[in-house]
Write an enzyme that holds these catalytic residues in place. Structure first.
Site, PDB file in Angstrom:
ATOM      1  N   GLY A  14      -5.005   3.958  -3.483  1.00 29.66           N
ATOM      2  CA  GLY A  14      -6.240   4.638  -3.837  1.00 29.66           C
ATOM      3  C   GLY A  14      -5.968   6.044  -4.333  1.00 29.66           C
ATOM      4  O   GLY A  14      -6.854   6.754  -4.795  1.00 29.66           O
ATOM      5  N   ASP A  33      -1.715  -0.678   5.884  1.00 27.52           N
ATOM      6  CA  ASP A  33      -1.922  -0.071   7.192  1.00 27.52           C
ATOM      7  C   ASP A  33      -3.351   0.367   7.438  1.00 27.52           C
ATOM      8  O   ASP A  33      -3.755   0.568   8.567  1.00 27.52           O
ATOM      9  CB  ASP A  33      -1.028   1.168   7.329  1.00 27.52           C
ATOM     10  CG  ASP A  33      -1.491   2.288   6.408  1.00 27.52           C
ATOM     11  OD1 ASP A  33      -1.824   1.989   5.251  1.00 27.52           O
ATOM     12  OD2 ASP A  33      -1.545   3.442   6.851  1.00 27.52           O
ATOM     13  N   ASP A  49      -7.182  -1.475   3.532  1.00 24.12           N
ATOM     14  CA  ASP A  49      -6.268  -2.556   3.172  1.00 24.12           C
ATOM     15  C   ASP A  49      -6.678  -3.899   3.763  1.00 24.12           C
ATOM     16  O   ASP A  49      -6.187  -4.941   3.334  1.00 24.12           O
ATOM     17  CB  ASP A  49      -4.846  -2.246   3.666  1.00 24.12           C
ATOM     18  CG  ASP A  49      -4.285  -1.001   3.017  1.00 24.12           C
ATOM     19  OD1 ASP A  49      -4.505  -0.832   1.804  1.00 24.12           O
ATOM     20  OD2 ASP A  49      -3.629  -0.207   3.714  1.00 24.12           O
ATOM     21  N   ASP A  83       0.877  -1.156   0.000  1.00 24.73           N
ATOM     22  CA  ASP A  83       0.000   0.000   0.000  1.00 24.73           C
ATOM     23  C   ASP A  83       0.927   1.221   0.000  1.00 24.73           C
ATOM     24  O   ASP A  83       2.069   1.121   0.422  1.00 24.73           O
ATOM     25  CB  ASP A  83      -0.865  -0.051   1.261  1.00 24.73           C
ATOM     26  CG  ASP A  83      -1.507   1.287   1.578  1.00 24.73           C
ATOM     27  OD1 ASP A  83      -2.229   1.784   0.713  1.00 24.73           O
ATOM     28  OD2 ASP A  83      -1.269   1.806   2.674  1.00 24.73           O
ATOM     29  N   LYS A 138      -8.910  -3.568  -4.224  1.00 24.25           N
ATOM     30  CA  LYS A 138      -7.587  -3.974  -3.739  1.00 24.25           C
ATOM     31  C   LYS A 138      -7.558  -5.485  -3.562  1.00 24.25           C
ATOM     32  O   LYS A 138      -6.613  -6.165  -3.963  1.00 24.25           O
ATOM     33  CB  LYS A 138      -7.270  -3.287  -2.399  1.00 24.25           C
ATOM     34  CG  LYS A 138      -6.834  -1.838  -2.548  1.00 24.25           C
ATOM     35  CD  LYS A 138      -6.185  -1.313  -1.276  1.00 24.25           C
ATOM     36  CE  LYS A 138      -5.541   0.060  -1.522  1.00 24.25           C
ATOM     37  NZ  LYS A 138      -4.789   0.566  -0.380  1.00 24.25           N
TER      38      LYS A 138
HETATM   39  P1  ADP Z   1      -4.049   4.416  -0.031  1.00 21.83           P
HETATM   40  O1  ADP Z   1      -4.439   3.195  -0.742  1.00 21.83           O
HETATM   41  O2  ADP Z   1      -2.908   5.101  -0.708  1.00 21.83           O
HETATM   42  O3  ADP Z   1      -3.797   4.196   1.427  1.00 21.83           O
HETATM   43  P2  ADP Z   1      -6.836   5.240   0.283  1.00 21.83           P
HETATM   44  O4  ADP Z   1      -7.488   4.162  -0.513  1.00 21.83           O
HETATM   45  O5  ADP Z   1      -6.937   5.143   1.750  1.00 21.83           O
HETATM   46  O6  ADP Z   1      -5.305   5.417  -0.153  1.00 21.83           O
HETATM   47  O7  ADP Z   1      -7.427   6.621  -0.155  1.00 21.83           O
HETATM   48  C1  ADP Z   1      -7.590   6.927  -1.507  1.00 21.83           C
HETATM   49  C2  ADP Z   1      -7.999   8.337  -1.708  1.00 21.83           C
HETATM   50  O8  ADP Z   1      -9.267   8.574  -1.101  1.00 21.83           O
HETATM   51  C3  ADP Z   1      -7.071   9.322  -1.058  1.00 21.83           C
HETATM   52  O9  ADP Z   1      -5.974   9.629  -1.884  1.00 21.83           O
HETATM   53  C4  ADP Z   1      -8.012  10.520  -0.881  1.00 21.83           C
HETATM   54  O10 ADP Z   1      -8.130  11.210  -2.092  1.00 21.83           O
HETATM   55  C5  ADP Z   1      -9.337   9.887  -0.583  1.00 21.83           C
HETATM   56  N1  ADP Z   1      -9.596   9.799   0.870  1.00 21.83           N
HETATM   57  C6  ADP Z   1      -9.620   8.709   1.643  1.00 21.83           C
HETATM   58  N2  ADP Z   1      -9.913   9.004   2.918  1.00 21.83           N
HETATM   59  C7  ADP Z   1     -10.065  10.350   2.962  1.00 21.83           C
HETATM   60  C8  ADP Z   1     -10.370  11.297   3.987  1.00 21.83           C
HETATM   61  N3  ADP Z   1     -10.556  10.935   5.264  1.00 21.83           N
HETATM   62  N4  ADP Z   1     -10.438  12.584   3.657  1.00 21.83           N
HETATM   63  C9  ADP Z   1     -10.243  12.975   2.387  1.00 21.83           C
HETATM   64  N5  ADP Z   1      -9.955  12.147   1.386  1.00 21.83           N
HETATM   65  C10 ADP Z   1      -9.874  10.857   1.636  1.00 21.83           C
HETATM   66 MG    MG Z   2      -2.737   3.264   3.500  1.00 24.53          MG
END
Ligand code: ADP
Ligand code: MG
Length: 672
Positions: free
Chosen positions: A515, A561, A565, A364, A542
């Site tokens: 994401g 994390d 995930d 991730d 995912k």
């Molecule tokens: P990653 O897989 O890199 O951990 P996530 O899947 O958790 O990313 O998040 C993907 C996208 O969703 C983030 O880049 C953001 O644009 C949006 N996002 C997720 N959670 C939040 C939040 N609490 N506030 C604002 N945007 C969010």
């Molecule tokens: Mg993450």
């Protein structure tokens, strides 16, 4: 040991006491084995000194009238006192119809003792007293070492589990403040964000969510919770946030969670461990039957009782799967202690030992390869009339108070830094991988990802410059109007590059699954020299990505994390959670990297390989010796003049035990 989950969460306190008792009991058993070992050792000295075979070998003469009765008396004490745990074990195993090591040892020492006693009282033959004494001493020492190292491993694990970050959000003068779980008291009001563990027993005050209570009840179906419902410390929150009032103490609940984690980690045996139990069972059956057949055959062949019983006793002594009994447990305890000391919390040993099979590692991005601590680099006001930067940040942070996501935490951090007064947000809802929504002053408000903004059909003003690669942008929307955008930049963990390089050197392909937007994903992936990336992947996708990699024949490990995930962590053959991440990720993973260092992934894989190799080596040392020695002991080569005497048998057996023990101790964890 049977470590079944209890049926009801109310039994958890009982649980906890059960564990303390259990540990104290374990300690007492160790003391008991230790005492029996030393007393047996002391009593064995005169028995050995008076043995004719030893005297011949060392070339001295010792004896006095009645010395054979002294030997008989001492040996009787050794048999009853030193042999007691084995005789008791024999009865237990036979009653449970699971003959194992204890049965074999019990039978072997009994045959040796009663035969020798018969000789003392006039039967023609040579007694086995000194062999009996040495055998019992060695067995006691072996069990003592084994139990002590298992206890050592479990206290190392306990220390590690206590290092797991454990904070709760407590209401202090109307503000949510992070406090340590130990400091929580009945009456405290807590905020539980999505994916977080309930820190103590209590009652829901507001919000509704689904909790995973499987760690308490074994039942994996999420349980719905509404205001007024009771919640139990240790269960894991689902996708919405809750407010609760604490009823139990945080410290109790925390300790029992640590203990539960450790106990569960030790209760689950890996397949290699199960293999060794099976081997021990079959060796026992083999020893008992070959021993009996040996005696009967020699009698039928016309040899005397002395010779036949000597052969039977030798077979049993030799076949005692003692080395086997130690072979795997010692490796497990050395491996558990070493990994615990290095910050690897292994919850599933099979997955750990299977680390050698990994061909593809999926990381991730946010919070795993990067620190997950964003800096707000720009705030764009996009509405007409425009809101101020502060207003945009205030609205966003008011929602993000309820988010567990690193982006949320960072926006909140920035608002605190600027001393902004946050507003109340109602009905907040986490949109996993998309953002968060809620109502502020009755207006539906949201902070969204670019992808979700597009889904909502909200157009972007052309005046807004595109973010540069490496910047994550989120949008603030109120009542379908785009109010602003917040640019955030994250930092790649300094350890990530060498983690990826060293994994690739081990022949493992490293992919990134995020994401976040394409440009940021590409920037990070290029900078780290990864084999490829998947960007803008929604949480449920995912898991699908992992599955499709598996279907194409890859053995996949996933490192993550976040809440988003956890399905992927569960889907991967080896799920690895970052310690600083959410509790739900740690709960669905097989291994937790408590120090949150991605290099530990490489260390872990190498150590998993080394551990498995040691286990196999030890299995071969332990059983190979048995398989070779049994026919010799039975006297198969007697016609050729080759025969294993009981004393040589006992020496070889202890030698194989020593080899196995030393070999286990040589297991080393090399850090990457
Ligand atoms: P990653 O897989 O890199 O951990 P996530 O899947 O958790 O990313 O998040 C993907 C996208 O969703 C983030 O880049 C953001 O644009 C949006 N996002 C997720 N959670 C939040 C939040 N609490 N506030 C604002 N945007 C969010
Ligand atoms: Mg993450």
């Amino acid at each position: 040991m049977n470590h079944q989950h209890h049926g009801s969460p109310h039994e958890q306190h009982q649980h906890q006491h059960g564990h303390h008792d259990h540990n104290a009991h374990h300690r007492m058993m160790i003391q008991d084995f230790k005492r029996r070992f030393y007393i047996t050792l002391v009593l064995s000295v005169p028995v050995l000194a008076l043995a004719p075979l030893i005297q011949n070998a060392l070339g001295y003469q010792l004896g006095f009238p009645g010395s054979q009765w002294l030997v008989f008396a001492l040996s009787s004490i050794i048999y009853v006192y030193g042999g007691w745990p084995f005789l008791k074990g024999l009865v237990t195993e036979v009653r449970a119809k699971t003959p194992g090591m204890m049965t074999l040892i019990g039978v072997a020492i009994s045959v040796a003792y009663f035969y020798s006693a018969a000789v003392s009282f006039g039967l023609q033959g040579t007694p086995f007293y000194w062999e009996l004494a040495t055998l019992i001493a060695i067995m006691l020492a072996g069990h003592w070492i084994e139990m002590a190292s298992v206890l050592g491993a479990s206290s190392a694990l306990e220390e590690l589990a206590q290092l797991m970050p454990a904070t709760a959000h407590k209401s202090v003068k109307g503000e949510w403040t992070d406090v340590s779980i130990e400091s929580i008291e009945p009456g405290d009001r807590l905020l539980i964000k999505a994916g977080e563990k309930i820190p103590a027993d209590g009652v829901v005050e507001s919000g509704s969510s689904y909790l995973d209570e499987s760690m308490l009840t074994g039942e994996s179906r999420p349980v719905g919770k509404e205001p007024g419902d009771k919640v139990v410390g240790g269960s894991v929150n689902g996708d919405s946030s809750l407010e609760m009032t604490v009823q139990g103490s945080g410290e109790d609940s925390y300790l029992s969670q640590v203990i539960r984690l450790v106990r569960d980690a030790q209760a689950v045996k890996s397949r290699t461990q199960a293999l060794s139990d099976k081997a021990a069972f079959w060796l026992t059956i083999l020893a008992l039957s070959v021993g009996t057949i040996t005696m009967v055959s020699w009698l039928v062949a016309g040899m005397d009782l002395q010779f036949s019983i000597a052969r039977m006793a030798t077979v049993m002594i030799i076949t005692c799967p003692h080395a086997l009994g130690l072979a795997i447990p010692l490796v497990v305890s050395v491996s558990t202690s070493a990994s615990a000391k290095n910050g690897l919390l292994i919850k599933n040993r099979t997955a750990f030992e299977n680390a050698r099979r990994i061909t593809t590692l999926v990381f991730d991005k946010t919070g795993t390869l990067t620190q997950g601590v964003f800096q707000v680099s720009a705030i764009h006001s996009l509405a007409d009339p425009g809101k101020t930067e502060e207003d945009i940040l205030t609205l966003a942070a008011s929602l993000e108070t309820y988010s567990e996501h690193p982006i949320g935490a960072s926006i909140l951090q920035e608002a605190r830094k600027r001393n902004l007064r946050l507003q109340d947000a109602q009905d907040t809802q986490i949109l996993k991988g998309k953002g968060i929504t809620g109502a502020i002053d009755g207006n539906t408000t949201g902070v969204f990802s670019p992808g979700h903004l597009e889904t909502l059909g909200i157009p972007l003003p052309e005046t807004l410059p595109a973010p540069d690669g490496g910047t994550t942008r989120v949008y603030l929307v109120q009542e379908h109007t785009l109010l602003g955008a917040i640019d955030l930049s994250d930092r790649i963990r300094p350890e990530s590059k060498s983690a990826i390089t060293s994994l690739q050197e081990q022949g493992i392909a490293c992919w990134m699954l995020t994401g976040d937007n394409e440009a940021t994903a590409r920037a990070v992936s290029d900078q780290l020299g990864m084999d490829g990336y998947f960007a803008q992947v929604l949480p449920d996708q995912k898991q699908d990505k992992i599955r499709s990699l598996q279907e194409s024949g890859e053995y996949v490990a996933m490192v993550g994390d976040g809440v988003n995930d956890s399905p992927a962590l569960a889907q991967a053959q080896v799920g690895i959670a970052i310690g600083s991440g959410t509790d739900v990720a740690a709960a669905s993973a097989d291994i937790v990297l408590v120090q949150s260092d991605p290099r530990d992934v490489a260390t872990l894989i190498r150590f998993g390989k080394a551990t498995h190799r040691k286990m196999i080596q030890n299995l071969i040392w332990a059983t190979g010796y048995n398989l070779l020695a049994i026919p010799l002991a039975a006297g198969v080569l007697f016609p050729l003049g080759i025969m294993l005497s009981p004393e040589v048998g006992a020496i070889l057996m202890s030698l194989s035990t020593v080899i196995v023990a030393i070999n286990a101790r040589l297991l080393r964890l090399k850090r990457t």
